[in-house]
Design a protein around this motif. Structure first.
Motif, PDB file in Angstrom:
ATOM      1  N   ALA A  94       0.838  -1.215   0.000  1.00  0.00           N
ATOM      2  CA  ALA A  94       0.000   0.000   0.000  1.00  0.00           C
ATOM      3  C   ALA A  94       0.870   1.262   0.000  1.00  0.00           C
ATOM      4  O   ALA A  94       0.755   2.114   0.883  1.00  0.00           O
ATOM      5  N   ASP A  95       1.729   1.365  -1.003  1.00  0.00           N
ATOM      6  CA  ASP A  95       2.623   2.528  -1.150  1.00  0.00           C
ATOM      7  C   ASP A  95       3.493   2.758   0.090  1.00  0.00           C
ATOM      8  O   ASP A  95       3.767   3.905   0.451  1.00  0.00           O
ATOM      9  N   GLY A  96       3.878   1.690   0.734  1.00  0.00           N
ATOM     10  CA  GLY A  96       4.762   1.822   1.895  1.00  0.00           C
ATOM     11  C   GLY A  96       4.050   2.211   3.175  1.00  0.00           C
ATOM     12  O   GLY A  96       4.689   2.443   4.197  1.00  0.00           O
ATOM     13  N   LYS A  97       2.723   2.277   3.115  1.00  0.00           N
ATOM     14  CA  LYS A  97       1.989   2.675   4.325  1.00  0.00           C
ATOM     15  C   LYS A  97       1.882   1.525   5.320  1.00  0.00           C
ATOM     16  O   LYS A  97       1.677   1.729   6.512  1.00  0.00           O
ATOM     17  N   VAL A  98       1.980   0.281   4.814  1.00  0.00           N
ATOM     18  CA  VAL A  98       1.886  -0.890   5.683  1.00  0.00           C
ATOM     19  C   VAL A  98       3.209  -1.641   5.635  1.00  0.00           C
ATOM     20  O   VAL A  98       3.746  -1.914   4.559  1.00  0.00           O
ATOM     21  N   CYS A  99       3.736  -1.963   6.815  1.00  0.00           N
ATOM     22  CA  CYS A  99       4.981  -2.731   6.893  1.00  0.00           C
ATOM     23  C   CYS A  99       4.712  -4.025   7.657  1.00  0.00           C
ATOM     24  O   CYS A  99       4.068  -4.015   8.710  1.00  0.00           O
ATOM     25  N   MET A 100       5.185  -5.135   7.099  1.00  0.00           N
ATOM     26  CA  MET A 100       4.980  -6.429   7.757  1.00  0.00           C
ATOM     27  C   MET A 100       6.314  -7.146   7.986  1.00  0.00           C
ATOM     28  O   MET A 100       7.174  -7.194   7.114  1.00  0.00           O
ATOM     29  N   LEU A 101       6.436  -7.688   9.186  1.00  0.00           N
ATOM     30  CA  LEU A 101       7.630  -8.445   9.563  1.00  0.00           C
ATOM     31  C   LEU A 101       7.214  -9.819  10.059  1.00  0.00           C
ATOM     32  O   LEU A 101       6.082  -9.989  10.533  1.00  0.00           O
TER      33      LEU A 101
END
Ligand SMILES: [Mn+2]
Length: 328
Positions: free
Chosen positions: A222-229
């Motif tokens: 989402a254009d860098g709005k969501v980050c998942m690890l």
């Protein structure tokens, strides 16, 4: 004043009890641990028989806290444990204390002290202060208001609890009163540098290396709005680390400028997955956690599901995309 009336009722219930149980939500965090130890010291000072029982692994980060060995695992409880009163701290409902519930019977009165917005007032007495940054802040305020002499050890555990539950005095919940109370705790002997370093700067070399690996695998959508690890079993084995050592990892999901929502997925034994959600601003991740039976706050929430990591990850990814898109 309602608070003073609550304090008086709490004291009356304590005075009427011989044997008191202190507990908190399973897999206790800094607020759970610090609040329980502070309450323990207060009750001991009143000369009460008191025991702390919790369910679930507690992060190594809190084991340096004075009095930590007073916290017993529920597996150590015997059938002889009978309590007139249970003081439940930092837990929004009774299910969150897990198996400790089995120590309560119909005679056990319950005092519920909490700051979670979704607290369901399960106690006979409920001191629920949503505006407080932490349960420890409620306790600190109470101790000063009632004139309990806070010693160095109690100041240390309360300070540690407030420090961790405010994300080091960073979350929205950090108010003027939070800082003032923290300052008073420093005056009573809490050492900010020592406490902060003992909690946040105490990784093993394996943990530092594994952190690098996990960050290297970060996924942005989402254009860098969501980050998942994610932290898998295989990685833990490879770097000789324990899962409970990574309670602080979720914060890394929001270290990137444009990231407003983050998710950390941890693989648990038995095909389960733990998901920690974080957000900035008004994006409410507790709504997503509720979809899966979890809970928490607007900016920090979580849940455990009986699903493989890769499967729940796909579902949560959609939920978070939806959350971000709805906010545009
Ligand atoms: Mn808390």
């Amino acid at each position: 004043m309602k608070l003073m009336a609550d304090y008086k009722n709490i004291r009356d219930m304590i005075d009427e009890s011989n044997s008191i149980l202190i507990t908190s939500h399973y897999s206790g965090d800094g607020d759970a641990v610090g609040s329980q130890l502070a309450m323990f010291n207060y009750l001991k000072q009143l000369g009460k028989n008191v025991e702390i029982y919790d369910e679930g692994e507690i992060s190594f980060q809190y084991k340096f806290l004075p009095g930590f060995s007073n916290i017993k695992d529920i597996s150590e409880a015997t059938g002889e444990n009978k309590f007139d009163l249970a003081i439940v701290l930092d837990s929004s409902n009774l299910d969150r204390i897990g198996k400790v519930k089995e120590l309560l019977d119909s005679q056990t009165k319950i005092i519920n002290i909490d700051h979670h917005p979704d607290d369901d007032h399960f106690g006979d007495l409920n001191l629920v202060v949503q505006s407080a940054s932490s349960t420890a802040e409620i306790l600190t305020q109470m101790f000063f208001d009632i004139g309990f002499e806070i010693d160095k050890d109690t100041a240390t555990v309360l300070y540690a609890a407030i420090l961790t539950d405010t994300g080091r005095f960073r979350y929205e919940s950090t108010g003027r009163r939070t800082m003032e109370l923290a300052g008073l705790l420093i005056e009573r002997g809490a050492a900010p540098r020592k406490i902060c370093d003992s909690i946040y700067f105490a990784n093993s070399p394996g943990m530092t290396r594994l952190t690098g690996k996990v960050l290297n695998n970060a996924e942005f959508i989402a254009d860098g709005k969501v980050c998942m690890l994610e932290i898998t079993n295989q990685l833990l084995k490879e770097y000789d680390c324990n899962l409970e050592d990574f309670v602080g990892m979720a914060a890394y999901t929001l270290t990137t400028k444009d990231a407003v929502v983050g998710a950390l997925f941890k693989e648990l034994p038995g095909g389960k997955t733990e998901v920690s959600l974080r957000s900035k601003n008004i994006l409410n991740v507790s709504n997503v956690a509720h979809l899966y039976g979890g809970g928490g706050h607007c900016n920090a929430a979580g849940f455990v599901v009986d699903m493989q990591l890769k499967d729940i990850r796909l579902k949560v990814m959609d939920n978070l995309k939806g959350l971000v898109n709805a906010s545009v």
